[in-house]
Design a protein around this motif. Structure first.
Motif: not given
Length: 542
Positions: A470-472, A523-527, A530-534
């Motif tokens: 999940r990216a966001k 907890a977000d990433t962007w553009k 590729q986020l697996r987990q944070a």
């Protein structure tokens, strides 16, 4: 005739006086009455006065004061009026490190609020509420002037004033440094008459004699703790005006008296430097360090202890991922906070957040662990590192321990994976871990840790992990019922990242929609990242 008219006006104003009692726990002599405050007219010329506080009246820093509604005879306070009283009283604890907890505590409450018409408005001063002479079956505060028909402005001013007394504030006209030049003969003459009908001794105790034990701020004619008194009651013709708001000095002084644990906003983002006209190289990744000097307001008595961690990372994919959040040059007044990179790494931006505590605060203990304490940067033979941490002072029970990332140095061509956590928590020690996994290569890692008593009523922490892929993420976290009696201060940190290599490393965490009942964490990433987990850690306190 002019003089007679002036005297008549003065008498008329004095006859409209309302008395607010600073109640004192001395009941053996009826003449030993509480020191009182005067409300005369609102159109007097202003004069110097100030917020003053008796040194022996202070509550403990961070104390939660139980507040209940007195249920004795003659009560006139409706539920609607009580709701307004609570609302305005909470303005004090929003400003300082005291918690007002309204509930059905009965005689166990430190502050017992009554609504008895005919008994005036008054309050015991600070810890006088606990004096053995004060019966627990009796109120410690009364609002005899307030009714459902009272305006919000009037309710607010009276409530702020009386709860100011409950926090330890005394009437400013009796501050020994004010130096009011009373016309004693006129004061005695007027207050000997109805509706007061006081003896000379009582008048001196309530009006003329200064309170000897106090600490005070600079003169503040706008203080909520100063009611108006007529200029004709003084020899120099200087009276004071009516105040219905907390003044800037009231706010500043109560923060110094009961200073909050956090003396700043606890957050620094390198983007702030660009927004302030800083070097444009930061945005292009050419600047290796973003630094800001943080000022503590009010200052600490000694350099505080600080635990810092990362809250946002934005780094280019074409070099190793090396970034650190650091704090140094710590003094009682300020500290220098930095987010930096090194070698060939390219930092587009980053953010740090931190928790601070007084150096003498034994409940909160802080520290750090760096993998390079155990192995060189180029020694990547192990993907795990751990260390037993011994507390400087052992706790009575196993404490709560929070561990957060403050430095990472990862190989660029492998997935970006690192986590920190605590295990084996005992009264005197715990084990801190910094690990990577899979094919990832961690050259170095560092973590900050914070420990506090697990049963500390005014603090809470939690750790969350995002759902895989999940990216966001935005989720609501509800505090346990009754945990906080006011909106807490919250800090949010990264404790784990798992991001696919080949793209920029972008991750950030924060919290919003914060109330005394809960918060939203993100907890977000962007553009194209590729986020697996944070993993996210929060620390909250009030």
């Amino acid at each position: 005739m002019a003089d007679e008219h002036s005297v008549a006006e003065t008498q008329s104003r004095v006859n409209r006086i309302k008395i607010c009692y600073q109640s004192l726990p001395s009941f053996d002599d009826n003449d030993e009455v509480p020191a009182s405050n005067l409300v005369i007219a609102a159109d007097n010329a202003s004069g110097p006065a100030q917020l003053a506080i008796g040194k022996d009246k202070f509550w403990d820093l961070g104390q939660t004061l139980k507040v209940s509604w007195w249920d004795g005879p003659g009560q006139t306070g409706s539920d609607a009026l009580k709701k307004r009283v609570k609302k305005f009283a909470k303005e004090w604890d929003a400003l300082c490190n005291i918690n007002l907890d309204f509930g059905n505590y009965g005689q166990d409450a430190e502050i017992r609020v009554a609504f008895q018409v005919g008994d005036g408005s008054w309050s015991f001063v600070g810890k006088d509420c606990l004096n053995p002479k004060v019966k627990k079956s009796e109120p410690t505060m009364n609002f005899g002037w307030l009714a459902d028909s009272s305006s919000d402005e009037d309710v607010r001013s009276v409530v702020l004033h009386e709860f100011g007394h409950a926090l330890g504030c005394i009437h400013e006209h009796q501050n020994p440094d004010v130096g009011i030049k009373w016309n004693e003969d006129l004061v005695i003459k007027e207050f000997s008459k109805p509706p007061n009908s006081w003896s000379v001794k009582k008048i001196r105790r309530n009006i003329l004699d200064p309170v000897a034990t106090s600490m005070n701020s600079v003169f503040d004619p706008d203080s909520i703790m100063l009611y108006a008194y007529d200029a004709e009651l003084t020899l120099n013709g200087k009276g004071t005006h009516e105040n219905k708001e907390l003044s800037a000095m009231d706010i500043s002084f109560i923060k110094k008296l009961y200073p909050p644990q956090a003396r700043d906003d606890g957050f620094f983002d390198t983007d702030e430097l660009v927004a302030k006209g800083g070097t444009p190289d930061m945005a292009s990744g050419l600047a290796l360090t973003g630094t800001e000097v943080v000022t503590f307001e009010p200052p600490f008595k000694a350099p505080p202890k600080i635990a810092i961690g990362l809250a946002r990372i934005d780094m280019a994919c074409k070099a190793n991922k090396a970034v650190a959040a650091t704090v140094d040059r710590i003094s009682a007044q300020s500290a220098q906070v930095s987010v930096s990179t090194w070698d060939t790494s390219i930092l587009y931006g980053g953010a740090a957040t931190w928790v601070e505590a007084q150096a003498s605060d034994s409940q909160w203990q802080f520290g750090e662990f760096n993998t390079q304490e155990q192995r060189d940067r180029n020694d990547t033979s192990s993907q795990t590192a751990q260390k037993t941490i011994y507390f400087e002072e052992a706790y009575a029970k196993p404490p709560t321990v929070v561990v957060v990332l403050k430095l990472i140095d990862l190989e660029n061509h492998k997935d970006y994976r690192v986590q920190t956590y605590a295990s084996d928590i005992c009264e005197d020690r715990f084990t801190i871990h910094i690990d990577t996994w899979g094919d990832s290569i961690l050259y170095a890692g560092a973590a900050s840790w914070m420990a506090y008593p697990a049963d500390l009523k005014t603090s809470l922490s939690a750790s969350f992990v995002t759902k895989e892929g999940r990216a966001k993420t935005t989720e609501r976290f509800e505090f346990s019922a009754g945990k906080f009696v006011k909106k807490p201060t919250v800090r949010t940190f990264l404790n784990m990242i798992d991001i696919k290599c080949g793209t920029d490393l972008r991750i950030k965490t924060w919290a919003d929609q914060i109330t005394q009942n809960g918060l939203d964490w993100h907890a977000d990433t962007w553009k194209d990242t590729q986020l697996r987990q944070a993993g996210v850690s929060i620390v909250a306190w009030a």
